[in-house]
Design an enzyme around this catalytic site. Sequence first.
Site, PDB file in Angstrom:
ATOM      1  N   GLU A   1      17.729 -10.345   3.862  1.00  0.00           N
ATOM      2  CA  GLU A   1      17.294  -8.872   4.384  1.00  0.00           C
ATOM      3  C   GLU A   1      18.603  -8.266   4.654  1.00  0.00           C
ATOM      4  O   GLU A   1      19.579  -8.914   5.121  1.00  0.00           O
ATOM      5  CB  GLU A   1      16.506  -8.974   5.473  1.00  0.00           C
ATOM      6  CG  GLU A   1      14.857  -9.394   5.417  1.00  0.00           C
ATOM      7  CD  GLU A   1      14.281  -8.659   4.033  1.00  0.00           C
ATOM      8  OE1 GLU A   1      14.407  -7.445   4.179  1.00  0.00           O
ATOM      9  OE2 GLU A   1      13.395  -9.036   3.586  1.00  0.00           O
TER      10      GLU A   1
ATOM     11  N   ARG B   1     -32.019  54.623  -1.514  1.00  0.00           N
ATOM     12  CA  ARG B   1     -31.151  55.176  -0.633  1.00  0.00           C
ATOM     13  C   ARG B   1     -31.508  56.454  -0.173  1.00  0.00           C
ATOM     14  O   ARG B   1     -32.357  57.204  -0.429  1.00  0.00           O
ATOM     15  CB  ARG B   1     -29.818  55.404  -1.577  1.00  0.00           C
ATOM     16  CG  ARG B   1     -30.119  56.500  -2.815  1.00  0.00           C
ATOM     17  CD  ARG B   1     -29.021  56.500  -3.624  1.00  0.00           C
ATOM     18  NE  ARG B   1     -28.897  57.255  -4.794  1.00  0.00           N
ATOM     19  CZ  ARG B   1     -28.890  56.819  -6.013  1.00  0.00           C
ATOM     20  NH1 ARG B   1     -28.682  55.648  -6.269  1.00  0.00           N
ATOM     21  NH2 ARG B   1     -29.085  57.930  -7.133  1.00  0.00           N
TER      22      ARG B   1
ATOM     23  N   TYR C   1     -20.520  39.814  -4.865  1.00  0.00           N
ATOM     24  CA  TYR C   1     -20.837  38.716  -4.326  1.00  0.00           C
ATOM     25  C   TYR C   1     -22.031  38.184  -4.992  1.00  0.00           C
ATOM     26  O   TYR C   1     -23.121  38.906  -4.724  1.00  0.00           O
ATOM     27  CB  TYR C   1     -20.831  38.500  -2.891  1.00  0.00           C
ATOM     28  CG  TYR C   1     -21.495  37.354  -2.389  1.00  0.00           C
ATOM     29  CD1 TYR C   1     -20.741  35.822  -2.479  1.00  0.00           C
ATOM     30  CD2 TYR C   1     -22.809  37.134  -1.822  1.00  0.00           C
ATOM     31  CE1 TYR C   1     -21.442  34.765  -2.359  1.00  0.00           C
ATOM     32  CE2 TYR C   1     -23.224  35.903  -1.458  1.00  0.00           C
ATOM     33  CZ  TYR C   1     -22.412  34.812  -1.673  1.00  0.00           C
ATOM     34  OH  TYR C   1     -23.015  33.275  -1.195  1.00  0.00           O
TER      35      TYR C   1
ATOM     36  N   GLY D   1       0.929  -1.095   0.016  1.00  0.00           N
ATOM     37  CA  GLY D   1      -0.029  -0.045   0.129  1.00  0.00           C
ATOM     38  C   GLY D   1       0.830   1.181   0.038  1.00  0.00           C
ATOM     39  O   GLY D   1       0.247   2.373  -0.190  1.00  0.00           O
TER      40      GLY D   1
ATOM     41  N   HIS E   1     -16.657  43.612 -11.101  1.00  0.00           N
ATOM     42  CA  HIS E   1     -15.807  43.860 -10.016  1.00  0.00           C
ATOM     43  C   HIS E   1     -16.394  43.943  -8.626  1.00  0.00           C
ATOM     44  O   HIS E   1     -17.730  44.268  -8.386  1.00  0.00           O
ATOM     45  CB  HIS E   1     -15.461  45.380  -9.896  1.00  0.00           C
ATOM     46  CG  HIS E   1     -15.463  45.965 -11.806  1.00  0.00           C
ATOM     47  ND1 HIS E   1     -14.208  45.808 -12.149  1.00  0.00           N
ATOM     48  CD2 HIS E   1     -16.267  46.546 -12.400  1.00  0.00           C
ATOM     49  CE1 HIS E   1     -14.465  46.604 -13.468  1.00  0.00           C
ATOM     50  NE2 HIS E   1     -15.668  46.868 -13.447  1.00  0.00           N
TER      51      HIS E   1
END
Length: 453
Positions: free
Chosen positions: A151, A437, A363, A100, A360
Amino acid sequence: MLDILILAAGKGTRMRSDLPKVLHPIGGKPLVQHVVDTARQVGGEQLLLIVGHGAEQVEQRMAAPDVKFVVQAQQLGTGHAVQQALPHLRPEATVLILYGDVPLTRAATLQKLVAGVTDQQMALLTVDLPDPSGYGRIVRDTSGAVVAIVEHKDASDEQRLICEINTGIMAVKARHLQQWLPRLGNNNAQGEYYLTDIIAMAKADGVAIHVEQPGAIQEVEGINNRQQQATLERYYQQQQARALMDAGVTLLDPARFDCRGNLSAGRDVVIDINCVIEGEVVLGDGVVIEPNCIIINSKIGNNTHIKAFSHIEDAVIAADCDIGPYARLRPGTNLADAVKIGNFVETKKAVIAKGSKVNHLSYIGDARVGSGVNVGAGTITCNYDGVNKFKTEIGDNAFIGSNSALVAPVNIGAGATVGAGSVITRDVDAAELAVARGKQRNIQGWERPTRKS
């Protein structure tokens, strides 16, 4: 008939990590996932994963209908690990034994190895190293036949001069394993049950040892520490880059490109430096990606231009779009043809129709935007009340003035105009002008405060 064993029980002490070693990544996916994927290509009918340290984590990450887990409660060596699988092996099967933490062995190499197994012959994968220190040596007799694997810690000075080493990968008949594994001992420097001891048993029983070697050393390199992981990661990325360039992709600097998933690219794609691809990514013809972009699980259409420092995740982008620089497209973004998403714009769960522009500092989330819409700088869709998310709908050819807040749920009709600086809390009908506004006041004779001396 082929059974494939993958040994994945080790702790990986030298990784100095709480994560099991086989779950550390190469190319964006766990080491053991590479091995499992290759095993599937080889075509074993049964896939057994030997787990031990961090077994729950490994099982959770690697769970699949074709994977069977076998627990090695104590890690007493490779021979002991394979012993745990004996009850699951089919007597007439050939058994391919993999590791693995050795992620990059090619399926073609393993298929050649398996083809070398007969009733009276097993197969080993070996490799010659310029510095074989630490590895088990392949010991041959005067005729060149393999007679043992020793080994490093148990090797004599003469045996340590041997450069051909054991990779650990082998293929052998299950019935031979059932004969040999119960006879393993642990009388060695490590006090472990070595799988390699079956080589001497094979020799004694008249079973020949067939040897194959990989096309590249990196195919059989294991990972035991972070440096080895980084080295193999670079090799893997080099291979990915070469494959992409062979397929016609232009990488302006292959050494500064990372593919941590699967990239499918059309003709005449250009990718600049320091770009990262993750997951499943599809690029259409003529796509250009500027430096320092990250693209995750996304589809990008023909002739779309991704400008520098953009981050795109789980998004669908159609043809002829212009994205960035410094754009962030979050999951659920779906852009139609010729959409422009500019600098410092973030989108999430946003469907934007053909030719619309968000150029520009905006979101756009949980929103559906029609075609031909212009969204001015600083506009946000206020989609969250602290508990629930709400949707914004903007009709075709609407114009949203700069610095506007669209408080969802709200619907802006086709051709409507929202004046700059507005906070829109109610629906705006088609072709209407909405201005929300405070009234401007100009105060004559006002003097700016001054500091006292």
